[in-house]
Design a protein around this motif. Structure first.
Motif, mmCIF file in Angstrom:
data_model
loop_
_atom_site.group_PDB
_atom_site.id
_atom_site.type_symbol
_atom_site.label_atom_id
_atom_site.label_comp_id
_atom_site.label_asym_id
_atom_site.label_seq_id
_atom_site.Cartn_x
_atom_site.Cartn_y
_atom_site.Cartn_z
ATOM 1 N N ALA A 212 0.839 -1.206 0.000
ATOM 2 C CA ALA A 212 0.000 0.000 0.000
ATOM 3 C C ALA A 212 0.872 1.253 0.000
ATOM 4 C CB ALA A 212 -0.912 -0.010 1.226
ATOM 5 N N LEU A 213 1.944 1.221 0.799
ATOM 6 C CA LEU A 213 2.831 2.383 0.879
ATOM 7 C C LEU A 213 3.494 2.651 -0.471
ATOM 8 C CD1 LEU A 213 4.392 4.515 2.571
ATOM 9 C CD2 LEU A 213 6.029 2.722 3.126
ATOM 10 N N VAL A 214 4.037 1.585 -1.046
ATOM 11 C CA VAL A 214 4.757 1.716 -2.319
ATOM 12 C C VAL A 214 3.797 2.211 -3.411
ATOM 13 C CG1 VAL A 214 5.791 0.301 -4.137
ATOM 14 C CG2 VAL A 214 6.570 0.043 -1.787
ATOM 15 N N ALA A 215 2.648 1.551 -3.521
ATOM 16 C CA ALA A 215 1.697 1.923 -4.579
ATOM 17 C C ALA A 215 1.160 3.333 -4.349
ATOM 18 C CB ALA A 215 0.557 0.905 -4.619
ATOM 19 N N VAL B 78 -7.797 -12.065 -3.100
ATOM 20 C CA VAL B 78 -6.820 -11.096 -3.613
ATOM 21 C C VAL B 78 -7.022 -9.767 -2.883
ATOM 22 C CG1 VAL B 78 -6.794 -12.102 -5.928
ATOM 23 C CG2 VAL B 78 -8.358 -10.230 -5.440
ATOM 24 N N PHE B 79 -5.977 -8.952 -2.928
ATOM 25 C CA PHE B 79 -6.188 -7.582 -2.467
ATOM 26 C C PHE B 79 -5.451 -6.634 -3.391
ATOM 27 C CE2 PHE B 79 -2.186 -6.263 -0.598
ATOM 28 C CZ PHE B 79 -1.537 -7.476 -0.448
ATOM 29 N N GLU B 80 -6.015 -5.441 -3.515
ATOM 30 C CA GLU B 80 -5.330 -4.414 -4.291
ATOM 31 C C GLU B 80 -4.624 -3.521 -3.298
ATOM 32 O OE1 GLU B 80 -6.743 -2.717 -7.794
ATOM 33 O OE2 GLU B 80 -8.444 -4.087 -7.945
ATOM 34 N N PRO B 81 -3.349 -3.187 -3.565
ATOM 35 C CA PRO B 81 -2.594 -2.384 -2.607
ATOM 36 C C PRO B 81 -3.413 -1.171 -2.156
ATOM 37 C CG PRO B 81 -1.189 -3.077 -4.386
ATOM 38 C CD PRO B 81 -2.568 -3.525 -4.752
#
Ligand SMILES: Cc1cc2nc3c(=O)[nH]c(=O)nc-3n(C[C@H](O)[C@H](O)[C@H](O)COP(=O)(O)OP(=O)(O)OC[C@H]3O[C@@H](n4cnc5c(N)ncnc54)[C@H](O)[C@@H]3O)c2cc1C
Length: 319
Positions: free
Chosen positions: A68-71, A171-174
């Protein structure tokens, strides 16, 4: 970038890594963040230049936070399984690689099969199937990837492919939350899946049949023995480089036009299985890519067939 389907993907822009982001990643995944990490250490071909940021989160929560941080910072993100379907160029990868190997490792028996974290090696799953007496995955014996990589690439062999055995994929999206999807929604095709957006595979449910453990083990061993005879075991490769054209074998086509043993530098077309390109004498990624190009153009000239890539080519060319 989270690669989902095979085929060439190129990240062209280099990144200036912000120190603050590294510190934040360090705070989440203590001792698990490396800068300029050579991708050659993380691919079965043993090739690939450095990635700007490499994170090996210790658990699923840390992986989600890091992703999440990177995206959220707009940094290109690649999720890595076991790196067995990747050719990373010598210029390396821009952005961040986050590995699933230590993050999603749960493995449990369910009523109709198993539930497995995406970071687990397929070989471990096959061992578990023997322990529990579960049949269905025997044809996948010998595939060196992770569950996540096998879902994304719809890995398969000997008439079995991952997608057809899945019932559910989480699944998860960032930056988003985890979503459970019926496997049917992923529209699996030959060596391809269709995950939504940049989603990351977390855990999957696989439907299997109860069977005698010994017979499961025997069938797995039969698969392995066939592969050891027909594929270059123990050599550095990324498996079959090309997709099979409809009704044909890419390896056979390449063999028939006499390309076994063709070499560029340290990269060579396997004598045992012409669909495999080996890094047998300290090849560079560029030599492998050049050899892939040579095989494709010779096949096109001689047969009119345009071979498509099964291996995923990523990263920057070295300047
Ligand atoms: C000797 C050898 C034999 C092989 N034999 C076969 C074979 O018989 N059949 C076959 O189909 N393949 C085969 N392969 C290729 C390869 O093992 C498979 O494609 C495997 O499923 C890739 O898994 P991986 O974990 O290594 O994925 P990686 O190479 O790490 O990644 C592949 C793709 O999946 C994405 N990805 C990985 N994990 C996740 C995740 N958790 N969430 C989101 N995206 C993710 C990556 O970003 C990348 O786009 C072989 C390879 C070798 C070296």
């Amino acid at each position: 970038m989270v690669g989902h389907a095979g085929g060439a993907t190129t990240v062209e822009v280099g990144m200036q890594v912000d120190r603050k982001i590294i510190e934040e990643l360090e705070a989440i995944a203590k001792g698990c963040v490396r800068i300029d990490e050579p991708m050659a250490r993380h691919t079965s071909l043993g090739l690939g230049g450095p990635v700007d940021i490499f994170v090996e989160p210790p658990d699923g929560a840390a992986l989600k936070q890091c992703a999440a941080l990177v995206a959220g910072e707009g940094i290109p993100l690649t999720v890595l399984g076991r790196g067995t379907n990747l050719l990373v160029r010598s210029g390396g990868l821009a952005g961040a690689v986050v590995t699933a190997g230590s993050a999603f490792t749960d493995l449990a028996r369910t009523e109709d099969g198993i539930r497995a974290g995406s970071g687990i090696a397929l070989t471990r799953i096959l061992g578990f199937c023997v322990e529990c007496g579960l049949s269905g995955l025997e044809g996948l014996a010998g595939i060196p990837g992770s569950v996540g990589g096998a879902v994304v690439t719809n890995a398969g062999s000997f008439g079995v492919s991952m997608g057809e055995l899945l019932t559910e994929v989480v699944v998860f999206e960032p930056g988003g939350s985890s979503v459970s999807m019926p496997a049917g929604e992923l529209a699996f095709e030959y060596r391809r899946s269709h995950l939504p957006g940049d989603s990351i595979v977390e855990v999957v449910s696989i439907a299997l049949e109860a069977a005698d453990p010994e017979s499961v083990q025997v069938r797995q061993r039969e698969t392995l023995e066939k592969k050891w005879k027909s594929q270059p075991a123990g050599m550095r490769s990324a498996g079959c480089v090309f997709r099979n054209p409809p009704g044909r074998s890419a390896g056979k086509i390449i063999d028939e036009i006499g390309l076994k043993g063709t070499r560029i530098g340290g990269a060579v077309v396997s004598d045992l299985h012409a669909g495999f390109i080996l890094n047998d004498r300290g090849a560079t990624a560029e030599e492998v890519e050049e050899l892939i190009g040579l095989v494709r153009s010779r096949v096109r000239e001689e047969t009119g067939i345009q071979l498509e890539l099964e291996v995923e080519i990523v990263g920057r060319r070295r300047h």
